[in-house]
Write a protein that holds these residues in place. Structure first.
Motif, short mmCIF file in Angstrom:
data_model
loop_
_atom_site.label_atom_id
_atom_site.label_comp_id
_atom_site.label_asym_id
_atom_site.label_seq_id
_atom_site.Cartn_x
_atom_site.Cartn_y
_atom_site.Cartn_z
N LEU A 1 -13.96 2.07 8.76
CA LEU A 1 -13.13 1.58 7.14
C LEU A 1 -13.02 0.73 7.39
CD1 LEU A 1 -10.87 4.41 7.37
CD2 LEU A 1 -12.10 4.78 5.58
N ILE A 2 -13.54 -1.33 8.49
CA ILE A 2 -12.54 -1.96 8.29
C ILE A 2 -13.70 -2.58 7.46
CG2 ILE A 2 -12.42 -4.09 8.62
CD1 ILE A 2 -10.14 -2.64 11.52
N ASP A 3 -15.07 -2.05 8.12
CA ASP A 3 -16.46 -2.35 7.75
C ASP A 3 -16.84 -1.96 5.81
OD1 ASP A 3 -16.61 -3.29 10.10
OD2 ASP A 3 -18.15 -1.68 10.44
N CYS A 4 -15.97 -1.03 5.35
CA CYS A 4 -16.14 0.05 3.86
C CYS A 4 -14.96 -1.64 3.12
CB CYS A 4 -16.05 0.86 4.09
SG CYS A 4 -17.28 1.98 4.42
N CYS A 5 -13.64 -1.95 3.87
CA CYS A 5 -12.91 -2.25 2.49
C CYS A 5 -12.85 -3.94 2.58
CB CYS A 5 -11.48 -2.50 3.11
SG CYS A 5 -10.62 -0.73 3.75
N VAL A 6 -12.58 -4.62 1.70
CA VAL A 6 -12.86 -5.85 0.69
C VAL A 6 -11.64 -6.24 0.35
CG1 VAL A 6 -14.99 -5.47 -0.61
CG2 VAL A 6 -12.73 -4.89 -1.34
N SER A 7 -10.58 -5.59 0.28
CA SER A 7 -9.05 -6.05 0.28
C SER A 7 -8.62 -6.79 1.64
CB SER A 7 -8.42 -5.33 -0.49
OG SER A 7 -8.50 -4.42 -1.30
N LYS A 8 -7.74 -7.87 0.88
CA LYS A 8 -7.23 -8.37 2.34
C LYS A 8 -5.34 -7.86 2.28
CE LYS A 8 -10.89 -10.10 3.24
NZ LYS A 8 -11.85 -9.88 4.24
N GLY A 9 -5.01 -8.61 3.12
CA GLY A 9 -2.97 -9.05 3.03
C GLY A 9 -2.46 -6.97 2.82
N TYR A 10 -1.93 -6.59 1.56
CA TYR A 10 -1.11 -6.04 1.75
C TYR A 10 -1.29 -4.93 1.07
CZ TYR A 10 2.41 -2.94 -0.90
OH TYR A 10 3.85 -2.42 -0.76
N VAL A 11 -2.68 -4.94 0.67
CA VAL A 11 -3.11 -3.57 -0.24
C VAL A 11 -4.50 -2.93 0.83
CG1 VAL A 11 -2.98 -4.34 -2.21
CG2 VAL A 11 -3.81 -5.35 -1.72
N PHE A 12 -4.35 -3.67 2.44
CA PHE A 12 -5.44 -3.21 2.93
C PHE A 12 -5.09 -1.66 2.86
CE2 PHE A 12 -7.00 -3.00 7.14
CZ PHE A 12 -7.86 -3.59 6.85
N GLN A 13 -3.63 -2.37 3.50
CA GLN A 13 -3.75 -0.42 3.40
C GLN A 13 -3.72 0.75 3.59
OE1 GLN A 13 -2.80 0.07 6.86
NE2 GLN A 13 -2.09 -1.76 7.53
N MET A 14 -3.80 0.15 1.30
CA MET A 14 -4.49 1.28 0.56
C MET A 14 -5.69 1.18 0.32
SD MET A 14 -3.30 1.10 -3.74
CE MET A 14 -3.77 -0.54 -3.72
N GLU A 15 -6.28 0.69 0.92
CA GLU A 15 -7.38 0.56 0.84
C GLU A 15 -8.50 1.74 1.55
OE1 GLU A 15 -11.93 -1.58 -0.07
OE2 GLU A 15 -9.93 -2.44 -0.53
N MET A 16 -7.31 1.52 2.66
CA MET A 16 -7.91 2.36 4.13
C MET A 16 -8.38 3.83 3.79
SD MET A 16 -8.77 0.20 6.64
CE MET A 16 -8.03 0.67 8.61
N ILE A 17 -7.26 3.65 3.03
CA ILE A 17 -7.02 5.45 2.87
C ILE A 17 -7.75 6.01 1.87
CG2 ILE A 17 -5.43 7.47 1.89
CD1 ILE A 17 -4.81 6.47 4.37
#
Length: 252
Positions: free
Chosen positions: A190-206
């Motif tokens: 999931l981390i490898d797929c995510c592009v967001s940083k900071g506060y919105v990182f958790q949202m993109e993970m889901i």
């Protein structure tokens, strides 16, 4: 030699599991001794094997020095210190922590006492029961809640969560929460797929978890606003949230 029964085999698998609890910190010297004590209080009686990895991002308030004292008290096998020189963001803190984690499961949580460690055994038991890829703490399911927020902040949180549910259909009730249990390989993917940083990182993970068909379980939690220190949520985080929401809506 007699064959192992299914129940015996399941028991052996459960016993072999280890949980690495990642604690990214920045200016948390007052909260760190309490959160560590609470983790040990609730994890030791559970019988689950675990370690706590403190990832301090160069806190100027002496958080790392406090962490070193806690390591002396509880031992280096229980408290693992993996500091960084400066504040580099939540996503990179997790990447850094995973590199040093010896567990096959990863627990992520805040160090500011907003997440109570008493829920960690509930996460583990639910994951073991259903073999979920990740288990998320939720403030918005029956039995969950938020304490210490004023009406304005509650309204913003509820509104943001409602808007996200409408636009993204995530299959989870709390996207911005940061109290979760992951299979280690799932978190890395999931981390490898995510592009967001900071506060919105958790949202993109889901959202990415839904895209990749990972299974998600939820445990109702009570979220308590920090007692010591200052909240790291401000206007820039709200702007980043809105920007990321539009990006995810357009790309997922």
């Amino acid at each position: 030699m007699a064959a192992l029964s299914a129940s015996t085999l399941d028991s052996e698998i459960t016993k072999s599991d280890k949980y690495s609890i990642l604690l990214p910190t920045y200016n948390e010297r007052e909260n760190l001794p309490i959160i560590i004590w609470l983790i040990i209080k609730y994890m030791d009686p559970s019988g689950f094997d675990y370690e706590v990895i403190v990832i301090d991002d160069g806190s100027p308030d002496g958080t790392l020095e406090v962490a070193k004292q806690l390591q002396k008290i509880y031992g280096p096998q229980r408290i693992v210190l993996r500091p960084r020189e400066k504040k580099l963001g939540l996503g990179t803190a997790y990447i850094h922590g995973i590199k040093h984690a010896t567990g096959n499961f990863i627990v992520i949580m805040d160090a500011d006492l907003s997440h109570h460690p008493k829920f960690i055994p509930d996460f583990i038991e639910l994951q073991q029961e259903h073999d979920y890829d990740l288990v998320s703490g939720t403030r918005y399911a029956r039995g969950g809640g938020v304490y210490g927020w004023d009406f304005k902040r509650k309204l913003i949180s509820r509104g943001a969560n409602f808007l996200t549910q409408m636009l993204l259909r995530p299959g989870a009730s709390d996207l911005t929460g940061s109290f979760r249990l992951y299979k280690k390989d799932v978190l890395q993917k999931l981390i490898d797929c995510c592009v967001s940083k900071g506060y919105v990182f958790q949202m993109e993970m889901i959202i990415r978890a839904r895209q990749l068909d990972y299974t998600i379980g939820e445990v109702p939690i009570t979220f308590v606003d920090r007692v010591y220190g200052e909240s790291k949520l401000g206007g820039s985080e709200i702007f980043q949230f809105a920007k990321a929401l539009l990006y995810l809506f357009a790309t997922t």
